[in-house]
Design an enzyme around this catalytic site. Structure first.
Site, PDB file in Angstrom:
ATOM      1  N   SER A   1      42.674  30.182  60.046  1.00 13.27           N
ATOM      2  CA  SER A   1      43.880  30.758  60.656  1.00 13.27           C
ATOM      3  C   SER A   1      44.129  32.214  60.252  1.00 13.27           C
ATOM      4  O   SER A   1      45.168  32.775  60.620  1.00 13.27           O
ATOM      5  CB  SER A   1      45.094  29.907  60.282  1.00 13.27           C
ATOM      6  OG  SER A   1      45.295  29.917  58.883  1.00 13.27           O
TER       7      SER A   1
ATOM      8  N   LEU B   1      35.643  19.935  62.071  1.00  8.02           N
ATOM      9  CA  LEU B   1      35.436  20.370  63.455  1.00  8.02           C
ATOM     10  C   LEU B   1      33.989  20.764  63.726  1.00  8.02           C
ATOM     11  O   LEU B   1      33.526  20.710  64.869  1.00  8.02           O
ATOM     12  CB  LEU B   1      36.361  21.551  63.769  1.00  8.02           C
ATOM     13  CG  LEU B   1      37.850  21.187  63.885  1.00  8.02           C
ATOM     14  CD1 LEU B   1      38.716  22.436  63.738  1.00  8.02           C
ATOM     15  CD2 LEU B   1      38.120  20.497  65.213  1.00  8.02           C
TER      16      LEU B   1
ATOM     17  N   TYR C   1      38.408  36.957  63.407  1.00 10.11           N
ATOM     18  CA  TYR C   1      39.332  35.850  63.704  1.00 10.11           C
ATOM     19  C   TYR C   1      39.831  35.963  65.156  1.00 10.11           C
ATOM     20  O   TYR C   1      39.802  34.988  65.912  1.00 10.11           O
ATOM     21  CB  TYR C   1      40.477  35.885  62.692  1.00 10.11           C
ATOM     22  CG  TYR C   1      41.662  35.032  63.031  1.00 10.11           C
ATOM     23  CD1 TYR C   1      41.565  33.639  63.059  1.00 10.11           C
ATOM     24  CD2 TYR C   1      42.903  35.613  63.309  1.00 10.11           C
ATOM     25  CE1 TYR C   1      42.679  32.856  63.360  1.00 10.11           C
ATOM     26  CE2 TYR C   1      44.012  34.849  63.596  1.00 10.11           C
ATOM     27  CZ  TYR C   1      43.897  33.467  63.628  1.00 10.11           C
ATOM     28  OH  TYR C   1      45.000  32.693  63.926  1.00 10.11           O
TER      29      TYR C   1
ATOM     30  N   GLY D   1      41.524  24.813  62.331  1.00  8.91           N
ATOM     31  CA  GLY D   1      40.605  25.934  62.265  1.00  8.91           C
ATOM     32  C   GLY D   1      41.017  26.942  61.219  1.00  8.91           C
ATOM     33  O   GLY D   1      42.043  26.796  60.555  1.00  8.91           O
TER      34      GLY D   1
ATOM     35  N   SER E   1      54.037  34.794  65.141  1.00  8.48           N
ATOM     36  CA  SER E   1      54.157  34.468  63.711  1.00  8.48           C
ATOM     37  C   SER E   1      55.106  33.292  63.603  1.00  8.48           C
ATOM     38  O   SER E   1      56.324  33.464  63.754  1.00  8.48           O
ATOM     39  CB  SER E   1      54.725  35.656  62.933  1.00  8.48           C
ATOM     40  OG  SER E   1      53.973  36.830  63.187  1.00  8.48           O
TER      41      SER E   1
ATOM     42  N   HIS F   1      46.276  37.809  67.672  1.00  8.37           N
ATOM     43  CA  HIS F   1      45.192  38.701  67.225  1.00  8.37           C
ATOM     44  C   HIS F   1      44.071  38.823  68.256  1.00  8.37           C
ATOM     45  O   HIS F   1      43.155  39.623  68.067  1.00  8.37           O
ATOM     46  CB  HIS F   1      44.710  38.284  65.842  1.00  8.37           C
ATOM     47  CG  HIS F   1      45.818  38.436  64.840  1.00  8.37           C
ATOM     48  ND1 HIS F   1      46.260  39.663  64.424  1.00  8.37           N
ATOM     49  CD2 HIS F   1      46.636  37.508  64.268  1.00  8.37           C
ATOM     50  CE1 HIS F   1      47.296  39.496  63.600  1.00  8.37           C
ATOM     51  NE2 HIS F   1      47.542  38.198  63.494  1.00  8.37           N
TER      52      HIS F   1
ATOM     53  N   ASP G   1      42.506  16.331  60.341  1.00  5.69           N
ATOM     54  CA  ASP G   1      42.213  17.542  59.576  1.00  5.69           C
ATOM     55  C   ASP G   1      40.945  17.224  58.786  1.00  5.69           C
ATOM     56  O   ASP G   1      40.519  16.072  58.720  1.00  5.69           O
ATOM     57  CB  ASP G   1      43.362  17.891  58.624  1.00  5.69           C
ATOM     58  CG  ASP G   1      43.390  19.384  58.274  1.00  5.69           C
ATOM     59  OD1 ASP G   1      44.292  20.097  58.764  1.00  5.69           O
ATOM     60  OD2 ASP G   1      42.497  19.834  57.503  1.00  5.69           O
TER      61      ASP G   1
HETATM   62  P1  NAI Z   1      46.744  26.610  58.472  1.00  9.41           P
HETATM   63  O1  NAI Z   1      45.635  27.405  57.900  1.00  9.41           O
HETATM   64  O2  NAI Z   1      47.919  26.293  57.585  1.00  9.41           O
HETATM   65  O3  NAI Z   1      46.184  25.229  59.038  1.00  9.41           O
HETATM   66  C1  NAI Z   1      44.906  25.124  59.631  1.00  9.41           C
HETATM   67  C2  NAI Z   1      44.359  23.745  59.331  1.00  9.41           C
HETATM   68  O4  NAI Z   1      43.059  23.657  59.924  1.00  9.41           O
HETATM   69  C3  NAI Z   1      44.207  23.468  57.831  1.00  9.41           C
HETATM   70  O5  NAI Z   1      44.905  22.273  57.477  1.00  9.41           O
HETATM   71  C4  NAI Z   1      42.716  23.341  57.622  1.00  9.41           C
HETATM   72  O6  NAI Z   1      42.347  22.349  56.664  1.00  9.41           O
HETATM   73  C5  NAI Z   1      42.225  22.953  59.009  1.00  9.41           C
HETATM   74  N1  NAI Z   1      40.812  23.332  59.188  1.00  9.41           N
HETATM   75  C6  NAI Z   1      40.235  24.521  58.888  1.00  9.41           C
HETATM   76  N2  NAI Z   1      38.915  24.462  59.111  1.00  9.41           N
HETATM   77  C7  NAI Z   1      38.658  23.214  59.563  1.00  9.41           C
HETATM   78  C8  NAI Z   1      37.465  22.546  59.959  1.00  9.41           C
HETATM   79  N3  NAI Z   1      36.266  23.143  59.932  1.00  9.41           N
HETATM   80  N4  NAI Z   1      37.570  21.262  60.380  1.00  9.41           N
HETATM   81  C9  NAI Z   1      38.772  20.637  60.409  1.00  9.41           C
HETATM   82  N5  NAI Z   1      39.933  21.217  60.045  1.00  9.41           N
HETATM   83  C10 NAI Z   1      39.866  22.497  59.614  1.00  9.41           C
HETATM   84  O7  NAI Z   1      47.229  27.376  59.773  1.00  9.41           O
HETATM   85  P2  NAI Z   1      48.601  27.238  60.573  1.00  9.41           P
HETATM   86  O8  NAI Z   1      49.476  28.372  60.222  1.00  9.41           O
HETATM   87  O9  NAI Z   1      49.113  25.868  60.484  1.00  9.41           O
HETATM   88  O10 NAI Z   1      48.084  27.528  62.071  1.00  9.41           O
HETATM   89  C11 NAI Z   1      47.664  26.486  62.911  1.00  9.41           C
HETATM   90  C12 NAI Z   1      46.881  27.092  64.078  1.00  9.41           C
HETATM   91  O11 NAI Z   1      47.691  28.016  64.770  1.00  9.41           O
HETATM   92  C13 NAI Z   1      45.613  27.826  63.654  1.00  9.41           C
HETATM   93  O12 NAI Z   1      44.609  27.576  64.602  1.00  9.41           O
HETATM   94  C14 NAI Z   1      46.025  29.289  63.687  1.00  9.41           C
HETATM   95  O13 NAI Z   1      44.926  30.126  63.972  1.00  9.41           O
HETATM   96  C15 NAI Z   1      47.038  29.281  64.816  1.00  9.41           C
HETATM   97  N6  NAI Z   1      48.021  30.344  64.670  1.00  9.41           N
HETATM   98  C16 NAI Z   1      49.023  30.244  63.728  1.00  9.41           C
HETATM   99  C17 NAI Z   1      49.964  31.245  63.596  1.00  9.41           C
HETATM  100  C18 NAI Z   1      51.110  31.136  62.649  1.00  9.41           C
HETATM  101  O14 NAI Z   1      51.958  32.032  62.679  1.00  9.41           O
HETATM  102  N7  NAI Z   1      51.225  30.099  61.827  1.00  9.41           N
HETATM  103  C19 NAI Z   1      49.886  32.466  64.433  1.00  9.41           C
HETATM  104  C20 NAI Z   1      48.781  32.461  65.369  1.00  9.41           C
HETATM  105  C21 NAI Z   1      47.912  31.426  65.480  1.00  9.41           C
HETATM  106  C1  15L Z   2      47.977  34.460  62.879  1.00 11.03           C
HETATM  107  O1  15L Z   2      47.144  34.300  63.763  1.00 11.03           O
HETATM  108  C2  15L Z   2      47.898  33.722  61.600  1.00 11.03           C
HETATM  109  O2  15L Z   2      47.389  32.422  61.771  1.00 11.03           O
HETATM  110  C3  15L Z   2      49.232  33.637  60.862  1.00 11.03           C
HETATM  111  O3  15L Z   2      48.971  33.233  59.529  1.00 11.03           O
HETATM  112  C4  15L Z   2      49.977  34.955  60.892  1.00 11.03           C
HETATM  113  O4  15L Z   2      49.352  35.880  60.099  1.00 11.03           O
HETATM  114  C5  15L Z   2      50.121  35.443  62.329  1.00 11.03           C
HETATM  115  O5  15L Z   2      48.886  35.446  63.018  1.00 11.03           O
HETATM  116  C6  15L Z   2      50.729  36.839  62.457  1.00 11.03           C
HETATM  117  O6  15L Z   2      50.179  37.661  63.173  1.00 11.03           O
HETATM  118  O7  15L Z   2      51.787  37.073  61.860  1.00 11.03           O
END
Ligand code: NAI
Ligand code: 15L
Length: 269
Positions: free
Chosen positions: A78, A55, A139, A76, A168, A116, A37
């Site tokens: 999110s 990244l 996004y 990334g 989600s 999305h 991270d």
């Molecule tokens: P989150 O926002 O909690 O975690 C994302 C992590 O990526 C963070 O720890 C952040 O520090 C890191 N990050 C952001 N920019 C960065 C960079 N430039 N370089 C290195 N690290 C970086 O998100 P979450 O919920 O854990 O989601 C993980 C992945 O799954 C994301 O890619 C998100 O788009 C995707 N996702 C998550 C969903 C969910 O329901 N939690 C739904 C759809 C997609």
């Molecule tokens: C996503 O892509 C986001 O990372 C997560 O935080 C939620 O908002 C999820 O979609 C969603 O659609 O519920």
């Protein structure tokens, strides 16, 4: 099912919500788990390595990817927001990741895409992976880019990728929309395991959802992955209905699959 087919796996986004949920679970899938991270998340535990990397920094990403066999890429931005951070992390960052994967001979990537990418389909429609993208914001556009660049690196270099359009993924569904989109952490791990272990993955798009009765997504194009969800949002249904108001059916939030993301903005740098 044999789940451990890799010696060294890389998990990006390890400090995030899903990264923390998967940290212990993914140790069943490898001998050594490398966690990365850009935020500090503490020291390595048993059978772990920690590599801090942004990244957007190609050299840092190269070092992060070196010597791993497969990558679970969660890192990334999110959520919807200003374009520059999305550009740096989700567009430049994914380019850096695939270039490093090519240079270091990584065979398989699991890419955290998002619902999305298709957020402007209606909640009354059922779509498959063959439906064209209809992103609901910058996004979603950035995740569509990730799906496209991963296809290019499969067609050109043979790097297999599963693009998981996660719905989600939280401990519980937070609202009525999430009764359709919910993915439990255990099912997310089951899905990633299936993507890591299926004999032939190719370039695949799969919707990341649990076995929810209400659904907008048809995973029939991804049967070769062998994902069998075991959880369901249905057990939360009564509680979610009790604590949430009936949707306004004229509101885009209730019309489109992307929910609140379809109104987020305005867009800007
Ligand atoms: P989150 O926002 O909690 O975690 C994302 C992590 O990526 C963070 O720890 C952040 O520090 C890191 N990050 C952001 N920019 C960065 C960079 N430039 N370089 C290195 N690290 C970086 O998100 P979450 O919920 O854990 O989601 C993980 C992945 O799954 C994301 O890619 C998100 O788009 C995707 N996702 C998550 C969903 C969910 O329901 N939690 C739904 C759809 C997609
Ligand atoms: C996503 O892509 C986001 O990372 C997560 O935080 C939620 O908002 C999820 O979609 C969603 O659609 O519920």
């Amino acid at each position: 099912m044999t789940v451990k087919v890799h010696e060294k796996l890389l998990l990006t986004g390890a400090a995030g919500g899903l990264g923390q949920a998967l940290r212990e679970r993914l140790k069943a899938n490898c001998t050594v788990l490398r966690l990365s991270d850009r935020e500090d998340f503490g020291p390595a535990r048993a059978r772990e390595e920690v590599v801090l990397a942004d990244l957007a920094n190609a050299d840092a990403v190269d070092g992060m990817v070196k010597d791993v066999e497969a990558i679970v890429h969660l890192g990334g931005v999110s959520v919807e927001g200003p374009f520059m951070p999305i550009l740096q992390a989700n567009i430049l960052g994914v380019f850096n990741l695939y270039e490093a994967a090519r240079k270091h001979g990584v065979k398989r990537v699991i890419f955290a895409s998002s619902n999305h990418v298709t957020g402007f389909y209606r909640q009354s429609e059922t779509i498959t992976a063959d439906h064209p993208p209809r992103p609901d914001g910058m996004y979603g556009v950035s995740k569509a880019f990730g799906e496209d660049i991963s296809r290019l690196y499969f067609d050109r270099y043979g790097i297999e990728t599963a693009c998981i359009r996660i719905g989600s993924s939280f401990p519980e569904p937070k609202d009525r929309r999430m009764l359709a989109t919910w993915l439990s952490f255990d099912d997310l791990h089951r899905l990633i395991t299936a993507c890591l272990t299926t004999p032939v993955l190719g370039h695949s798009i799969v919707f990341g959802m649990s076995d929810n009765a209400v659904t907008w997504w048809d995973n029939s194009r991804a049967r070769h992955i062998g994902y069998v969800p075991q959880d369901s949002s249905d057990v939360f249904r009564d509680a979610v209905f009790a604590r949430t108001a009936s949707p306004d059916l004229a509101d885009p939030v209730a019309i489109y699959q992307g929910g609140g993301f379809v109104k987020a903005g305005p867009f800007g740098l």
